[in-house]
Scaffold this active site. Structure first.
Site, PDB file in Angstrom:
ATOM      1  N   VAL A 297      46.620  61.152  74.155  1.00 34.06           N
ATOM      2  CA  VAL A 297      46.707  62.448  73.806  1.00 34.06           C
ATOM      3  C   VAL A 297      45.472  63.271  74.009  1.00 34.06           C
ATOM      4  O   VAL A 297      44.311  62.782  73.651  1.00 34.06           O
ATOM      5  CB  VAL A 297      46.912  62.423  71.987  1.00 34.06           C
ATOM      6  CG1 VAL A 297      46.996  64.058  71.339  1.00 34.06           C
ATOM      7  CG2 VAL A 297      48.258  61.859  71.615  1.00 34.06           C
TER       8      VAL A 297
ATOM      9  N   LEU B 179      39.870  64.301  75.576  1.00 34.01           N
ATOM     10  CA  LEU B 179      39.466  65.015  74.321  1.00 34.01           C
ATOM     11  C   LEU B 179      39.307  63.885  73.053  1.00 34.01           C
ATOM     12  O   LEU B 179      40.240  63.063  73.066  1.00 34.01           O
ATOM     13  CB  LEU B 179      40.218  65.901  73.871  1.00 34.01           C
ATOM     14  CG  LEU B 179      40.155  67.384  74.870  1.00 34.01           C
ATOM     15  CD1 LEU B 179      41.364  68.074  74.527  1.00 34.01           C
ATOM     16  CD2 LEU B 179      38.844  67.761  74.685  1.00 34.01           C
TER      17      LEU B 179
ATOM     18  N   LYS C   9      53.438  62.602  72.311  1.00 39.23           N
ATOM     19  CA  LYS C   9      51.947  62.775  71.680  1.00 39.23           C
ATOM     20  C   LYS C   9      52.079  63.037  70.293  1.00 39.23           C
ATOM     21  O   LYS C   9      51.234  62.564  69.660  1.00 39.23           O
ATOM     22  CB  LYS C   9      51.226  63.892  72.592  1.00 39.23           C
ATOM     23  CG  LYS C   9      51.084  63.507  74.009  1.00 39.23           C
ATOM     24  CD  LYS C   9      50.338  64.724  74.996  1.00 39.23           C
ATOM     25  CE  LYS C   9      49.994  64.176  76.454  1.00 39.23           C
ATOM     26  NZ  LYS C   9      49.533  65.226  77.214  1.00 39.23           N
TER      27      LYS C   9
ATOM     28  N   GLY D 276      44.033  66.362  84.121  1.00 38.45           N
ATOM     29  CA  GLY D 276      43.141  66.015  85.141  1.00 38.45           C
ATOM     30  C   GLY D 276      42.519  64.676  85.238  1.00 38.45           C
ATOM     31  O   GLY D 276      42.354  64.259  84.272  1.00 38.45           O
TER      32      GLY D 276
ATOM     33  N   LYS E 224      51.312  55.853  77.604  1.00 38.23           N
ATOM     34  CA  LYS E 224      51.992  56.292  76.386  1.00 38.23           C
ATOM     35  C   LYS E 224      53.170  55.637  75.703  1.00 38.23           C
ATOM     36  O   LYS E 224      53.604  55.784  74.646  1.00 38.23           O
ATOM     37  CB  LYS E 224      52.105  57.887  76.270  1.00 38.23           C
ATOM     38  CG  LYS E 224      51.136  58.787  76.294  1.00 38.23           C
ATOM     39  CD  LYS E 224      51.467  60.184  76.468  1.00 38.23           C
ATOM     40  CE  LYS E 224      51.947  60.828  77.557  1.00 38.23           C
ATOM     41  NZ  LYS E 224      50.871  60.791  78.679  1.00 38.23           N
TER      42      LYS E 224
ATOM     43  N   ASP F  64      57.229  64.577  76.853  1.00 39.23           N
ATOM     44  CA  ASP F  64      55.662  63.829  76.869  1.00 39.23           C
ATOM     45  C   ASP F  64      54.939  64.475  75.907  1.00 39.23           C
ATOM     46  O   ASP F  64      54.325  63.701  74.995  1.00 39.23           O
ATOM     47  CB  ASP F  64      54.985  64.481  78.207  1.00 39.23           C
ATOM     48  CG  ASP F  64      53.782  63.764  78.497  1.00 39.23           C
ATOM     49  OD1 ASP F  64      53.437  62.475  78.409  1.00 39.23           O
ATOM     50  OD2 ASP F  64      52.829  64.548  78.588  1.00 39.23           O
TER      51      ASP F  64
ATOM     52  N   GLY G 194      48.692  68.729  90.949  1.00 36.19           N
ATOM     53  CA  GLY G 194      48.583  67.298  90.218  1.00 36.19           C
ATOM     54  C   GLY G 194      48.392  67.553  88.699  1.00 36.19           C
ATOM     55  O   GLY G 194      48.153  66.521  88.097  1.00 36.19           O
TER      56      GLY G 194
ATOM     57  N   GLU H 298      43.144  56.525  73.418  1.00 39.84           N
ATOM     58  CA  GLU H 298      42.610  57.933  73.235  1.00 39.84           C
ATOM     59  C   GLU H 298      43.227  58.867  74.328  1.00 39.84           C
ATOM     60  O   GLU H 298      43.512  59.818  73.870  1.00 39.84           O
ATOM     61  CB  GLU H 298      41.259  58.022  73.375  1.00 39.84           C
ATOM     62  CG  GLU H 298      40.578  59.341  73.063  1.00 39.84           C
ATOM     63  CD  GLU H 298      40.805  59.705  71.709  1.00 39.84           C
ATOM     64  OE1 GLU H 298      41.594  60.652  71.648  1.00 39.84           O
ATOM     65  OE2 GLU H 298      40.059  59.160  70.844  1.00 39.84           O
TER      66      GLU H 298
ATOM     67  N   GLU I 197      53.630  65.695  86.613  1.00 44.06           N
ATOM     68  CA  GLU I 197      54.409  64.435  87.134  1.00 44.06           C
ATOM     69  C   GLU I 197      54.942  64.874  88.249  1.00 44.06           C
ATOM     70  O   GLU I 197      55.258  66.017  88.701  1.00 44.06           O
ATOM     71  CB  GLU I 197      54.959  63.539  86.236  1.00 44.06           C
ATOM     72  CG  GLU I 197      54.509  63.006  84.877  1.00 44.06           C
ATOM     73  CD  GLU I 197      53.587  62.200  84.919  1.00 44.06           C
ATOM     74  OE1 GLU I 197      53.409  61.173  86.123  1.00 44.06           O
ATOM     75  OE2 GLU I 197      52.508  62.131  84.347  1.00 44.06           O
TER      76      GLU I 197
END
Length: 824
Positions: A618, A622, A691, A806, A588, A687, A673, A615, A676
């Site tokens: 964010v 999705l 986004k 994930g 990012k 973070d 997980g 993509e 971070e």
């Protein structure tokens, strides 16, 4: 009667000559055949090397000569195995050995003479080169007779008569055709062997027919005797759709017209030389190109008319390397007749061949391509010829560009098919292949373009893919950061590779892999079955080295995939984009860095026709950014964005309650997980701020990260913690603070959600109490949700909801971006 010509590779060893003999035995059963042979493979080059060394007074010419002797002796011994077991074979062996020895002793005397007089004239060079074809034809004819095959050796010099233009003699066809016809009218043997390339002048001096001379010899004889067919036997199975050494998908062309064959051979297809076609073209004699090593292969048949294949009018793509482009231009040329005549006469006087010509309709410039070896001579001659006009500034001094190549798309029927040139140039443009000049005749049988030599491989592969590979598009991936997400991405590529190729004509290849320790790049693609061991044994990782390798390979449809959170990697994106290498970023940092850098990347993407997709920045997998882009592109305007964009924070607050501790839930999220390794990155809200910043920018707003208001829910102790361990300690110490947040929300029957919002050009992130009935209220697990309020969706927003964290879903988001590029 058929004429068969065998090239140097075909007669380059005893093993190959035995294959030639098998072919001759098979073909001579049905008709008489004439066989023209080249010198044993590499001998012609070795003869020239020996002569040049002798001319330079370098005694190493003797070693070269000994090597020539050794090669011929090895061929003879390989063809006559244990000759002492058969008296007749022994006699043929001894006789052949004596003839070749005598001939090579003559060669040694000639080389000694060149050494003594320190000169190699064109006349002497022709005599020197004739030894190669003489020896090979003698060896083959004696071998045939030793095996009781009806064969006879005839010296081509007694048939083909030329002028005295040594090294490239012109044939006297009146005398030559009569000699050939008279000889074969009374010839009895079923097989006649002739040396190619060699001839004699009217004054009985040895001459040669120049480049492709053995093919030319065969064509001359075929035309003179009205042969049923001319067969050219070589080491490849015909003429290919393009250079198979540069394009692995190249395939043999089964049928070509004479004109197509001439065009392809002129532009680099070295299987056939243009002069070869001319004598047989006039007689409409078919030419068949076959592979000595695979005689059963179909090969290429060249005839006056070919059957349409019903697929594409393009029959082949070829190239010529070592080109220089010269441009003569100036206002003094406009409307003044005679400039072209003077230019081309000047080049003709210097014996410089013009390969390509193009002229602007304004008559302001003439551009032409020649061999790079002639560039300096051409420039000097032209500058001298037009010195007066250049002095008066009516003309500019000639401009010379070197290190160029010509690529040509060839096909008889291209004129009647719309869009061939459009497809050619758009394909090159999409792959950042810069075109320096274009030439296309009215027949449209050949469309040629001049490009830089470093782009030839990419250009040929791109064009071949466009015209011959049923639209299969090869995507070359250079992936850096092969940790958890990277490993899942590679697994998905491996799993879907066949499906994509079969159903969508997309061929995904992982060409480069890198982690923080090692890297590996393979032009042929990395085998994904054991990519981990391949990478482990790779060279030391380097961002610059990885980029340099990608640039050097210069492959079509290349994509750099960044699956790191590294600012150094993000800062190298411009270098990839400038090489027309697309960038897919999970990282990012680039898109949330200063706005100027974000804008620069977007601009470079457009300028160099290289996609820049992110993509997964964010919402992981999705389609948040893709949906937003479609809204903006279609003319909609975003008024408000409200979203839960942190899967890790959503997981934490969905599991945190009065019966658990904030410390334990954060620890669980880290272990599983969802965060971070340093959870402060997630819990600080930075973070999420990145986004919403990216979404605001993609909505068309200029905004910096510092413009986003952040309402931090962490305690001051947590914010000031010096390490991850200290941070977790503060969570224990400040448990009452976090419990108070939960109790406040619970008392109001609300859920805690970390929300990002962009509205009226301003953005903020922070923890909010979400009431029952709100779309965010029942957001479970690690899911994300984004609501777009736009002019078309003013009250009921467009909602995107699903897993937002994930490894698998993030990998799938990267995969989707790669497929978007493939479909572009």
């Amino acid at each position: 009667m058929k004429v068969l010509k065998f090239g140097g590779t075909s007669v380059g060893s005893a093993e190959n000559i035995n294959k030639v003999i098998s072919i001759l035995q098979q073909q001579s059963k049905s008709s008489k055949i004439v066989v023209v042979v080249s010198a044993v493979g590499s001998i012609t080059d070795k003869l020239i090397e020996a002569a040049e060394l002798a001319c330079e007074k370098d005694s190493d010419y003797i070693n070269k000569y000994n090597n020539i002797w050794s090669i011929h002796n090895k061929v003879i011994e390989g063809l006559f195995i244990n000759p002492e077991n058969d008296k007749e074979i022994q006699q043929q062996h001894d006789l052949l050995h004596e003839i070749i020895s005598d001939k090579l002793y003559e060669l040694r005397s000639l080389l000694d003479g060149i050494y003594l007089i320190n000169e190699l004239s064109p006349k002497t060079k022709d005599k020197l080169l004739s030894y190669g074809e003489y020896c090979s034809s003698t060896i083959i004819s004696h071998t045939l007779r030793s095996r009781h095959i009806d064969a006879q050796l005839k010296n081509s010099q007694e048939l083909i008569v030329t002028d005295s233009n040594f090294n490239n003699a012109q044939v006297n066809f009146t005398i030559t055709n009569k000699n050939i016809q008279d000889y074969f009218k009374n010839s009895e043997p079923s097989i006649t062997i002739l040396p190619g390339f060699v001839s004699k002048s009217g004054s009985n001096e040895i001459t040669t027919l120049g480049r492709g001379g053995s093919d030319y010899t065969a064509a001359i004889i075929a035309a003179a005797i009205d042969a049923n067919e001319l067969q050219i036997w070589t080491d490849v199975s015909g003429m290919f759709t393009t250079n198979p050494k540069l394009v692995k998908q190249a395939s043999p062309i089964t049928e070509l017209s004479y004109q197509e064959a001439v065009e392809l051979s002129h532009f680099g297809a070295k299987v056939l030389y243009p002069p070869t076609v001319m004598p047989v073209l006039r007689k409409k004699i078919p030419i068949v190109i076959k592979n000595t090593m695979e005689p059963e292969a179909i090969g290429t048949t060249i005839t006056l008319d070919k059957k349409p294949n019903g697929i594409s009018p393009v029959k082949g793509i070829s190239n010529i390397d070592g080109i220089a482009l010269l441009t003569l231009q100036g206002n003094g040329m406009v409307g003044i007749p005679g400039f072209s005549k003077r230019l081309f006469e000047t080049l003709a006087q210097e014996k410089i061949n013009i390969i390509l010509i193009t002229q602007a309709s304004s008559e302001h410039s003439i551009c032409f391509g020649i061999s790079q070896n002639d560039a300096s001579k051409a420039k000097n001659a032209i500058d001298e010829a037009f010195e007066f006009e250049i002095t008066l500034q009516k003309l500019d001094p000639i401009v010379v560009e070197t290190d160029l190549s010509i690529i040509a798309v060839v096909g008889d029927k291209m004129k009647s098919h719309q869009g061939i040139s459009g497809k050619m140039f758009s394909t090159l443009g999409k792959n950042n292949v810069n075109i320096r000049a274009i030439a296309q005749g009215a027949s449209e049988r050949n469309i040629s373009a001049v490009i830089h030599k470093n782009d030839v491989k990419k250009a040929l592969n791109s064009l071949h893919e466009q015209f011959f590979e049923l639209r299969t598009k090869q995507i070359n991936l250079f992936i850096t950061g092969v940790g958890n997400v990277g490993e899942r991405l590679i697994e998905q590529i491996k799993q879907q590779k066949s499906y994509l190729k079969e159903n969508f004509k997309i061929n995904l290849r992982v060409t480069g892999l890198s982690n923080s320790r090692t890297m590996v790049v393979d032009d042929d693609g990395i085998n994904l079955k054991d990519w981990k061991s391949t990478l482990a044994n790779g060279e030391k990782a380097s961002l610059k080295g990885f980029f340099d390798n990608a640039k050097k390979l210069n492959l079509r449809n290349s994509v750099f995939v960044d699956i790191t959170a590294n600012s150094d990697v993000a800062n190298i994106y411009p270098q990839y984009l400038k090489e027309s290498i697309s960038v897919v970023a999970c990282n990012k940092i680039a898109c949330s860095d200063n706005f100027d850098y974000y804008s620069e990347l977007k601009s470079l993407s457009r300028k160099y026709n290289a996609s820049f997709l992110f993509e997964t920045n964010v919402g992981a997998g999705l389609p948040v950014i893709d949906t937003l882009n479609h809204l903006i592109t279609s003319g909609d305007k975003v008024n408000n964005i409200k979203a839960v964009l942190s899967g890790s924070l959503n997981f934490i607050f969905n599991n945190f309650n009065a019966n658990s501790t904030f410390h334990d839930i954060v620890k669980q999220a880290q272990t599983e997980g969802y965060t971070e390794p340093d959870p402060r990155i997630d819990l600080s809200g930075v973070d999420v701020a990145r986004k919403i910043l990216i979404l605001a920018r993609e909505s068309g707003y200029k905004m910096e990260l510092s413009d986003i208001k952040s309402k931090n829910f962490l305690t001051e102790n947590a914010i000031k913690a010096n390490s991850v361990e200290d941070f977790f300690s503060t969570l224990v110490d400040d448990e009452s603070h976090y419990q108070s947040l939960y109790k406040s929300a619970n008392a109001k029957n609300c859920q805690l959600k970390f929300v990002a919002e962009f509205k009226d050009g301003k953005a903020q992130v922070g923890l909010e109490e979400i009431p029952e009935g709100h779309p965010f209220y029942n957001l479970e697990g690690k899911d994300n949700i984004v609501m777009f309020f736009t002019e078309r969706y003013p009250e009921q927003p467009m909602i995107i909801k699903g897993a937002g964290a994930g490894a698998d879903v993030t990998a799938s988001g990267l995969f989707a971006d790669i497929i978007r590029i493939a479909n572009n």
